[in-house]
Design a protein around this motif. Structure first.
Motif, PDB file in Angstrom:
ATOM      1  N   ALA A 107       0.815  -1.221   0.000  1.00 18.93           N
ATOM      2  CA  ALA A 107       0.000   0.000   0.000  1.00 18.93           C
ATOM      3  C   ALA A 107       0.846   1.267   0.000  1.00 18.93           C
ATOM      4  O   ALA A 107       0.290   2.364  -0.097  1.00 18.93           O
TER       5      ALA A 107
ATOM      6  N   GLU B  55      -6.197   1.148   4.366  1.00 18.61           N
ATOM      7  CA  GLU B  55      -5.233   1.251   3.270  1.00 18.61           C
ATOM      8  C   GLU B  55      -4.568  -0.086   2.972  1.00 18.61           C
ATOM      9  O   GLU B  55      -4.319  -0.408   1.809  1.00 18.61           O
TER      10      GLU B  55
ATOM     11  N   GLY C  21      -7.595  -2.355   1.105  1.00 22.28           N
ATOM     12  CA  GLY C  21      -7.386  -1.516  -0.055  1.00 22.28           C
ATOM     13  C   GLY C  21      -7.297  -2.350  -1.328  1.00 22.28           C
ATOM     14  O   GLY C  21      -7.829  -3.466  -1.404  1.00 22.28           O
TER      15      GLY C  21
END
Length: 437
Positions: free
Chosen positions: A66, A191, A195
């Motif tokens: 990420a 995230e 994500g």
């Protein structure tokens, strides 16, 4: 008719990852950059230094998939990311072989499959973990700003909390769960774990950190006209009509990318309220211990160590790394103690003693090559101000305190904890803010 770029001449004070990010971004926008740093080497708190013939990083760093800004910056300055990192889906595996292993693919199905397959965790704990994760996702990964991670998870079974939430919290926020911001941890989970595909992948450096950003970034900058001034501790910033002076030298704008302590010193006159907020930040330490054991190879390059009791002392390290498997240093292992205030107080001798007991308990009888007598300490490094203490409701300083001046650093206001990605992203945002102004 062509026009000059908005930033014709820019000073970047500090050549850590935030400063390098800002310098590269500004150079790409057409500015002429002068990069200052009090140290002789670039990299800030994430650089490599020689030790017994090895280039050891100033603490063992983990990147994840990420980290989009960080990986993009590396590629921009010519780093082969695929060759520079050992990559695999998230695996928090203990020496006994237990732990969470995520498969590849889309984030939500991967997390569900990984938790359901975590057979060492009781069914009730697995289902509760999935239920909590679903609630967090449906709630947009938001919660009251004054909640701690411990409060957020007060109804989660202790087994699930100890096995996943606590180690993720201390790894990402470097702050104990009872003191850590739940809102920031939820942002990290959003995230990474929830994500795009690959966001939770582990990226472990196969090269010293110096070769992954600071050195290639400096080469890239200098090849494009950037000026590098190492060993220069800036003493004074002064606003002028239409710009700034840095130690008497004129610039159109300035990015402060030095430590929070240095930034507060430099802005104590021009921006006293900002400086006071910055100077009030509290910090958490990280201790890294490098050990040698000839002929030893761990089951995998990175291992998670449960917070299990040893005689008379708790277990200090949360994660360890087999640097030989990463191609960095044969027979050498890095053990990381995050949120390490207790161990800094105990001192190096007690910390190393507890670490030896922890490793003996973890590996004796599991690794045939393990012998207590073969373990030697290569070095111990304590970073007392490794990261700001990421506590609930923390007031962090603005990244745009004055016209023509931006601040970049992992401590400036934002949704992320003190990570390499936070630093790099802040450098990009600093330049974007100056250009928009």
């Amino acid at each position: 008719m062509s026009h000059p770029p908005p930033l014709r001449r820019l000073a970047v004070v500090g050549a850590g990852w935030a400063g390098l990010s800002a310098a590269v971004q500004a150079t790409r926008a057409g500015a002429q950059v002068v990069l200052f740093d009090m140290a002789r080497e670039a990299g800030g708190r994430a650089r490599s230094t020689p030790q017994d013939g090895l280039d050891l990083d100033n603490g063992q760093h983990i990147l994840i998939g990420a980290y989009r800004d960080t990986l993009a910056l590396m590629r921009q300055v010519g780093v082969d990311v695929d060759q520079g990192f050992w990559r695999q889906p998230l695996a928090l595996v203990s020496p006994d072989g237990s732990g969470l292993r995520l498969p590849g693919g889309p984030a939500v199905p991967a997390f569900v499959r990984g938790v359901l397959g975590w057979t060492e965790l009781p069914w009730r704990a697995r289902l509760a973990l999935l239920t909590h994760a679903a609630r967090w996702r449906l709630g947009g990964f938001r919660c009251p700003a004054d909640w701690s991670v411990a409060h957020l998870c007060e109804r989660l079974p202790r087994a699930a909390f100890d096995a996943l939430i606590d180690p993720l919290c201390v790894a990402a926020l470097n702050t104990p769960a009872r003191e850590a911001s739940a809102l920031v941890l939820l942002t990290v989970l959003k995230e990474a774990l929830f994500g795009p595909p690959g966001g939770a992948d582990l990226l472990l450096p196969r090269r010293p950190l110096q070769a992954l950003l600071p050195a290639p970034a400096l080469t890239w900058l200098q090849s494009r006209g950037g000026v590098w001034r190492p060993g220069h501790r800036v003493q004074q910033l002064a606003p002028t009509d239409g710009g700034w002076q840095v130690d008497g030298e004129a610039f159109d704008a300035v990015v402060l990318a030095c430590s929070a302590t240095e930034a507060a010193r430099l802005l104590a006159g021009p921006a006293p309220d900002w400086a006071a907020t910055t100077a009030a930040l509290a910090y958490q330490p990280i201790v890294t211990v490098w050990l040698r054991h000839p002929g030893l190879r761990w089951p995998q390059p990175m291992m998670a160590f449960p917070a299990q009791a040893t005689p008379g002392l708790p277990a200090p390290a949360q994660f360890g790394f087999d640097l030989g498997q990463l191609g960095l240093a044969p027979d050498t292992f890095a053990l990381v103690i995050s949120g390490a205030a207790e161990w800094v107080d105990r001192g190096t001798e007690q910390t190393v003693h507890a670490l030896r007991l922890q490793l003996r308990q973890a590996f004796s009888g599991r690794l045939p090559a393990w012998e207590d007598g073969k373990v030697s300490v290569l070095t111990v490094r304590t970073e007392k101000r490794a990261t700001f203490a990421c506590t609930p409701g923390l007031r962090r300083p603005s990244g745009q305190p004055l016209p023509g001046l931006a601040v970049a650093g992992d401590y400036v206001a934002g949704p992320f904890p003190a990570t390499l990605e936070g630093a790099v992203r802040s450098g990009r945002l600093a330049i974007e803010g100056l250009l928009q102004a």
